[in-house]
Design an enzyme around this catalytic site. Structure first.
Site, PDB file in Angstrom:
ATOM      1  N   SER A  34      52.496  -1.857  -1.720  1.00 39.80           N
ATOM      2  CA  SER A  34      52.125  -1.935  -0.412  1.00 39.80           C
ATOM      3  C   SER A  34      53.569  -2.050   0.606  1.00 39.80           C
ATOM      4  O   SER A  34      52.754  -1.893   1.736  1.00 39.80           O
ATOM      5  CB  SER A  34      51.403  -3.223   0.176  1.00 39.80           C
ATOM      6  OG  SER A  34      51.857  -4.557  -0.218  1.00 39.80           O
ATOM      7  N   ASP A 324      51.967 -11.156   7.441  1.00 45.53           N
ATOM      8  CA  ASP A 324      50.912 -11.862   6.731  1.00 45.53           C
ATOM      9  C   ASP A 324      51.099 -12.206   6.150  1.00 45.53           C
ATOM     10  O   ASP A 324      52.736 -12.870   5.748  1.00 45.53           O
ATOM     11  CB  ASP A 324      49.326 -10.760   6.627  1.00 45.53           C
ATOM     12  CG  ASP A 324      50.108  -9.775   4.768  1.00 45.53           C
ATOM     13  OD1 ASP A 324      51.086  -9.840   4.797  1.00 45.53           O
ATOM     14  OD2 ASP A 324      49.501  -8.347   5.236  1.00 45.53           O
ATOM     15  N   HIS A 327      53.578 -10.016   3.085  1.00 43.41           N
ATOM     16  CA  HIS A 327      54.186  -8.890   3.819  1.00 43.41           C
ATOM     17  C   HIS A 327      54.657  -9.043   4.924  1.00 43.41           C
ATOM     18  O   HIS A 327      54.779  -9.714   6.112  1.00 43.41           O
ATOM     19  CB  HIS A 327      53.053  -7.666   4.571  1.00 43.41           C
ATOM     20  CG  HIS A 327      52.461  -7.249   3.193  1.00 43.41           C
ATOM     21  ND1 HIS A 327      51.253  -7.559   2.723  1.00 43.41           N
ATOM     22  CD2 HIS A 327      52.060  -6.282   1.769  1.00 43.41           C
ATOM     23  CE1 HIS A 327      50.562  -7.468   1.939  1.00 43.41           C
ATOM     24  NE2 HIS A 327      51.683  -6.487   0.864  1.00 43.41           N
TER      25      HIS A 327
END
Length: 349
Positions: A34, A324, A327
């Site tokens: 990610s 978040d 991340h």
């Protein structure tokens, strides 16, 4: 708004300064998780997605593309610095074609890792599947441009690899299977072996310029700090120590492969120190907060838990190190990219 515009202009100038080799890099090709997935998970049957608001609210057009951030990722900034497109398109995105991919393509999948067991748990692309898609891309590129031009692009492209955090935080520590099989040192060595095989495979397929990403201070991610509530949400030092040890093993692997593989230019892109500095001294970088994230309460939310209607989501993500609970924000991603590329300038110039 003026201060924000000035920041992004200065960042763009720094990126161009540190990588004045645009003509030598015709494409940026990305593998990983990610930290660099630009939207491949949108096309997978997995709950690990971010193609909805408020993700992407500071991206071009405010579009939630599947990037786990409020805007662009480090790989996007790197592509722009090489004089290529300001974004790296996801290979599985049906809105793009081989013409778009000729200057850059992303095979990364949020939630994946070196270990197949990591990707299996989250129903995302394993590393071997990313390689299979890359082989498909190679053939498409040759069909589109001809063998000679395509092979030149594939050999001179910059290959970015960024993964490993999920292997520890989503696999080894929270689940018992790997901990019953391996000590933490043995598991690190197991992953290093997979990383070596992966880089050798890319080398055999023509890759020569590669950046191998290290682990961040993963014990300081807001989500991990929240689990450390008994110790007042301090960073989990055990996790940070594992990250540092793993990065040292990656550095040794880089030295070994550069000696073993003729013509290989492999560098370790280690974000650990710069991220830790941002976390420990956020005000030095213009941030207000590093221990909680912008999205929702900032303590535990990521993915679908980041609800666009949550009243606690911050107004200005540029004031936060993390978007978040897992991340970084776009601003953090830009600063990390600039830091890493400063080191690249001595390798590739």
């Amino acid at each position: 708004m003026v201060h924000k515009a000035i920041f992004w202009l200065l960042l763009a100038n720094l990126l161009q300064h540190y990588l004045a080799i645009k003509a030598e890099v015709p494409a940026v090709i990305v593998f990983g998780d990610s930290s660099v997935d630009t939207g491949n998970n949108n096309e997978l049957a997995t709950f690990l997605k971010s193609n909805f608001e408020p993700y992407g609210r500071d991206f071009f057009g405010g579009e939630p593309t599947g990037r786990f951030s409020n805007g662009r990722l480090p790989s996007d900034f790197i592509s722009e610095a090489f004089g290529l497109k300001p974004i790296v398109p996801a290979f599985l995105n049906p809105n793009y074609n081989i013409d778009d991919f000729s200057t850059g393509v992303c095979f990364a999948s949020a939630g994946t890792g070196y270990d197949n067991a990591t990707s299996d748990m989250l129903s995302v692309l394993p590393l071997w599947k990313e390689i299979e898609y890359y082989k498909e891309y190679q053939q498409q590129l040759r069909d589109y441009l001809g063998d000679e031009k395509a092979n030149r692009i594939l050999e001179e492209a910059m290959y970015l690899i960024s993964m490993g955090t999920n292997d520890f935080l989503e696999n080894y520590y929270p689940r018992t299977r790997r901990r019953l099989e391996f000590s933490i040192e043995e598991y690190q060595d197991f992953l290093i072996g997979i990383a070596e095989d992966f880089i050798v495979d890319l080398y055999k397929l023509g890759a020569r310029k590669l950046s191998l990403g290290g682990l961040p201070p993963m014990g300081c991610l807001p989500l991990e700090r929240t689990t450390n509530i008994m110790f007042k949400r301090q960073c989990i030092e055990e996790y940070n120590q594992v990250a540092k040890e793993f990065n040292m093993k990656l550095a040794n692997l880089v030295d070994k492969l550069n000696q073993d593989l003729k013509g290989l230019q492999l560098v370790l892109s280690n974000p650990y120190d710069i991220l830790l500095e941002m976390i420990q001294k956020p005000s030095s970088f213009g941030f207000d907060s590093a221990d909680v994230a912008c999205c929702a309460t900032g303590y535990v939310e990521m993915g679908y838990m980041c609800d666009q209607d949550n009243p606690f989501t911050c107004a200005d993500a540029d004031k936060y190190v993390f978007w978040d609970a897992f991340h970084p924000t776009e601003r953090t991603n830009g600063l990390v990219a600039t830091h890493l590329m400063k080191k690249w300038s001595t390798k590739f110039l």
